[in-house]
Design a protein around this motif. Structure first.
Motif, PDB file in Angstrom:
ATOM      1  N   LEU A 190      -4.873   2.688   6.629  1.00  0.00           N
ATOM      2  CA  LEU A 190      -5.445   1.647   7.483  1.00  0.00           C
ATOM      3  C   LEU A 190      -6.787   1.161   6.944  1.00  0.00           C
ATOM      4  O   LEU A 190      -7.104  -0.029   7.029  1.00  0.00           O
ATOM      5  N   CYS A 247      -7.983  -5.586   3.070  1.00  0.00           N
ATOM      6  CA  CYS A 247      -7.065  -6.503   2.381  1.00  0.00           C
ATOM      7  C   CYS A 247      -6.814  -7.735   3.246  1.00  0.00           C
ATOM      8  O   CYS A 247      -6.862  -8.867   2.768  1.00  0.00           O
ATOM      9  N   GLU A 248      -6.552  -7.499   4.525  1.00  0.00           N
ATOM     10  CA  GLU A 248      -6.303  -8.615   5.433  1.00  0.00           C
ATOM     11  C   GLU A 248      -7.553  -9.467   5.623  1.00  0.00           C
ATOM     12  O   GLU A 248      -7.465 -10.698   5.677  1.00  0.00           O
ATOM     13  N   VAL A 253      -0.567  -8.080   3.813  1.00  0.00           N
ATOM     14  CA  VAL A 253      -0.143  -6.710   3.555  1.00  0.00           C
ATOM     15  C   VAL A 253       1.318  -6.592   3.967  1.00  0.00           C
ATOM     16  O   VAL A 253       1.668  -6.788   5.128  1.00  0.00           O
ATOM     17  N   ILE A 275       0.847  -1.190   0.000  1.00  0.00           N
ATOM     18  CA  ILE A 275       0.000   0.000   0.000  1.00  0.00           C
ATOM     19  C   ILE A 275       0.882   1.238   0.000  1.00  0.00           C
ATOM     20  O   ILE A 275       1.800   1.354   0.812  1.00  0.00           O
ATOM     21  N   GLN A 301      -5.685  -1.295   4.457  1.00  0.00           N
ATOM     22  CA  GLN A 301      -5.014  -2.465   5.019  1.00  0.00           C
ATOM     23  C   GLN A 301      -5.995  -3.485   5.582  1.00  0.00           C
ATOM     24  O   GLN A 301      -5.904  -4.682   5.287  1.00  0.00           O
ATOM     25  N   ILE A 333       3.176  -0.342   4.395  1.00  0.00           N
ATOM     26  CA  ILE A 333       2.632   0.907   3.878  1.00  0.00           C
ATOM     27  C   ILE A 333       3.785   1.878   3.678  1.00  0.00           C
ATOM     28  O   ILE A 333       4.638   2.029   4.552  1.00  0.00           O
TER      29      ILE A 333
END
Length: 118
Positions: free
Chosen positions: A17, A23-24, A30, A8, A20, A33
């Motif tokens: 966030l 995605c998780e 991830v 990211i 993130q 960042i």
């Protein structure tokens, strides 16, 4: 099936966030960042993620197109998703010229991100 890896590149912490966590939840790993194009090059050049999610306007006046151009040299097949609020025609043309796999508009709908990751 191998876990999809995601990098990211977003300079706003809360938005990073917000990217993130979905995605998780989608089962992706991830990798981290970064907030600038140079930071992304440093942080992710050795890990080569499957998907790179990037904003257009980044810290230090860098932008997501720089991220795409550098990564495509290292790994031409990486998927790119731009998440941007820009409406400036010049920036939108630069994004289109970078040939991203998808452009998602801010504010982001989590469902749109899930559609891209699953």
């Amino acid at each position: 099936m191998d876990e999809t890896t995601v990098a990211i590149v977003e300079d706003e912490v809360l938005i990073a966030l917000d990217l993130q966590f979905p995605c998780e939840e989608a089962g992706c790993c991830v990798l981290g960042i970064a907030t600038t194009a140079a930071g992304a090059q440093q942080k992710f050049s050795d890990v080569l993620p499957d998907v790179r999610i990037t904003d257009m306007d980044l810290a230090d006046s860098s932008d997501g197109v720089e991220v795409v151009e550098h990564m495509r040299i290292l790994r031409p097949d990486v998927a790119f998703i731009f998440v941007t609020a820009t409406t400036a025609l010049g920036k939108l043309h630069r994004i289109a010229a970078a040939r991203p796999d998808r452009v998602l508009k801010k504010p982001l709908r989590v469902e749109d991100l899930f559609d891209e990751l699953l």
